[in-house]
Scaffold this active site. Structure first.
Site, mmCIF file in Angstrom:
data_model
loop_
_atom_site.group_PDB
_atom_site.id
_atom_site.type_symbol
_atom_site.label_atom_id
_atom_site.label_comp_id
_atom_site.label_asym_id
_atom_site.label_seq_id
_atom_site.Cartn_x
_atom_site.Cartn_y
_atom_site.Cartn_z
ATOM 1 N N ASP A 193 50.033 96.284 11.612
ATOM 2 C CA ASP A 193 50.367 94.859 11.545
ATOM 3 C C ASP A 193 49.083 94.026 11.444
ATOM 4 O O ASP A 193 48.098 94.307 12.126
ATOM 5 C CB ASP A 193 51.138 94.512 12.831
ATOM 6 C CG ASP A 193 51.824 93.165 12.780
ATOM 7 O OD1 ASP A 193 52.726 92.999 11.955
ATOM 8 O OD2 ASP A 193 51.449 92.285 13.578
ATOM 9 N N GLU A 256 48.853 96.107 6.673
ATOM 10 C CA GLU A 256 49.433 94.832 6.224
ATOM 11 C C GLU A 256 48.270 93.886 5.947
ATOM 12 O O GLU A 256 47.498 93.567 6.854
ATOM 13 C CB GLU A 256 50.342 94.220 7.296
ATOM 14 C CG GLU A 256 51.015 92.954 6.767
ATOM 15 C CD GLU A 256 51.545 92.004 7.836
ATOM 16 O OE1 GLU A 256 52.399 91.172 7.502
ATOM 17 O OE2 GLU A 256 51.099 92.073 8.991
#
Ligand code: GLC
Length: 515
Positions: A193, A256
């Site tokens: 993330d 990401e």
């Protein structure tokens, strides 16, 4: 060429809350995913990435982790997880977890300990006596006052998502141990993330104003995040994560990364010691979906890749409007053909294979904090997170209870499975073709160009060659073709022979020709 699974394969993202609810509480769960692994196998994907399932107060629906080595009861138990992993592997599917290293929940014991200045974890988070001008992604200042500690702490997102201090060696080793915990269980990789946000400026310099920001736009974008994002030291952390994965062999590190191409490709690491798949969101972000723009984009990205780097493409995820809504249902079929014939690992967001559209969410049903905190700015992500429709009827085969978000009006799996003209059947054909033809999975990409509204390119390997012709427009367009066999067509499910000459592509039609 001996491609690795994450190069050859196709990644499928499951948003667990909305995939399949096995116990009737209205929220999807791990047993639900297990029940549906056969569907994923049937669809033909290779790897399943599941969004976070760890214990969490769910302020950001699991992206606020309170225990990195557990399973939230809403999703099931660790035994359910182990069963899911075992079954996935039995079926030949890889399982990729979501790793959220930038921030924890404020309920995480580490943060609670850190609120005490005398605690050994006092410096595990970013504490300051006075805030600077840094802004949070979900609106407002990124600094929140903690009366217990008598200082401000930094949060890139919600005040209940406190950012870890990745400059602290104990934070780093604790987090690498989290990776090992799951790797020891046998998971095949991680999607990391907000990888580009992990390190902030150590002098806490103010971010400069963004000259392009206009009132009404997202507040966070008022400043250029040069001191809070994409800092040089982040690459050392990414390489260290990768080194942990490499202790186990054959695992994949996905990042990401919402960054322009030149910055994005630095996350491979100068010698390939970074992420193997820094997520390429260019198709997701492209505003002008035209053949010319797409050709330029593909060429630019391919040219920017460092030596040895393997490309990847993403068409949808749980944070952005769905491709069917962005491009319309007809062009979404062309986009699927593009994604599944480009060079590079494709990632499919669950439901895009059904042609799911964003589901309008009535004001009283909004759940996403991004929308609740900045209403009406189009920040909300609920529309692309609504439950996956398996069957007709109430609950759509997703739940026997009350779904946590409204169910949309999309055509379910049951109605698409046996319809050769459906979006699902088109996906299945394209996936099967990519799996069967190494030229499409691993081959070179050549001759990328725009011919009027058509995007065209070739894929080649060991003497096998495919021409891909994609009409991005709503009018007929003509392209020159060599003779061959049409092996995939957005408008037709059969194969057919094609003589050399001018080929008229219908509106929003795409074809793959074996030449
Ligand atoms: C990532 C996730 C998003 C989440 C955010 C904060 O962008 O994809 O869903 O809200 O990080 O963790």
């Amino acid at each position: 060429m001996d491609a690795r699974w994450w190069e050859r394969g196709i990644v499928y993202q499951v948003y667990p809350r909305s995939f399949r609810d096995s116990d009737g509480d209205g929220t999807g769960d791990l047993r639900g995913i297990l029940e549906k692994l056969d569907y994923l196998r049937w669809l033909g994907v290779d790897a399943v990435w599941i969004s976070p399932v760890f214990p969490s107060p769910m302020a950001d629906f699991g992206y606020d982790v309170a225990d990195y080595c557990g399973i939230d009861p809403i999703f099931g138990t660790m035994a359910d997880f182990d069963a899911l992993l075992a079954r996935a592997h039995q079926l030949g599917l890889k399982l990729i977890l979501d790793f959220v290293p930038n921030h924890t929940s404020d309920q995480h014991p580490w943060f609670q300990a850190s609120r005490n200045r005398a605690d050994g974890k006092a410096d595990w988070y970013l504490w300051r006596g006075r805030p600077n001008n840094w802004l949070a992604n979900f609106g407002g200042s990124a600094w929140t006052w903690d009366p217990v500690r008598g200082q401000y702490y930094y949060h890139s997102f919600l005040p209940t998502q406190s950012d870890l201090n990745w400059r602290h060696p104990e934070v780093r080793s604790a987090m690498y141990d989290v990776l090992r915990f799951w790797l020891d269980k046998g998971v095949d990789g991680f999607r990391v993330d907000v990888m580009w946000m992990l390190i902030k400026d150590d002098q806490f310099r103010d971010n400069p104003p963004n000259p392009e920001w206009r009132p009404g736009q997202k507040e966070h974008d008022r400043l250029l995040p040069i001191y809070t994002e994409d800092r040089p030291e982040v690459h050392l952390i990414v390489a260290a994560m990768r080194a942990v994965l490499d202790e186990y062999g054959d695992r994949v590190l996905i990042g990401e990364l919402y960054l322009p191409i030149e910055r994005l490709v630095t996350y491979y690491g100068p010698h390939g010691e970074g992420a193997q798949l820094p997520f390429n969101f260019q198709l997701l972000l492209l505003e002008d979906w035209s053949a010319a723009r797409l050709a330029a984009l593909i060429t630019h990205y391919e040219a920017a890749l460092p030596p040895g780097a393997w490309p990847n493409w993403v068409l949808g995820n749980h944070d952005r409007p769905r491709v069917g809504t962005r491009l319309g249902p007809a062009q979404a079929r062309v986009a699927a053909m593009l994604l599944l014939t480009l060079r590079g690992t494709p990632t499919i967001y669950m439901g895009d294979e059904l042609g799911m559209l964003d589901t309008p969410i009535p004001a009283d049903a909004v759940r996403d904090p991004a929308e609740l905190r900045q209403p009406g700015q189009g920040q909300g992500r609920d529309p692309e997170r609504t439950p996956f429709p398996w069957t007709e009827g109430q609950g759509a085969g997703f739940t026997s209870g009350t779904p946590w978000l409204p169910i949309g009006h999309d055509v379910p799996v049951s109605a698409q499975r046996d319809d050769p003209g459906s979006m699902l059947s088109l996906h299945r054909r394209l996936i099967a073709l990519r799996r069967a033809e190494p030229a499409l999975a691993e081959g070179a990409i050549l001759g990328v160009q725009a011919v009027g509204s058509a995007l065209t390119y070739r894929r080649e390997l060991d003497g096998r060659s495919f021409a891909v012709l994609l009409n991005t427009g709503g009018a007929v367009t003509e392209v020159d073709v060599a003779s061959g066999t049409v092996v995939a067509d957005t408008h037709d499910s059969g194969e057919r022979e094609l003589p050399a000459g001018r080929l008229g592509l219908g509106p929003h039609q795409g074809v793959v020709i074996r030449v």
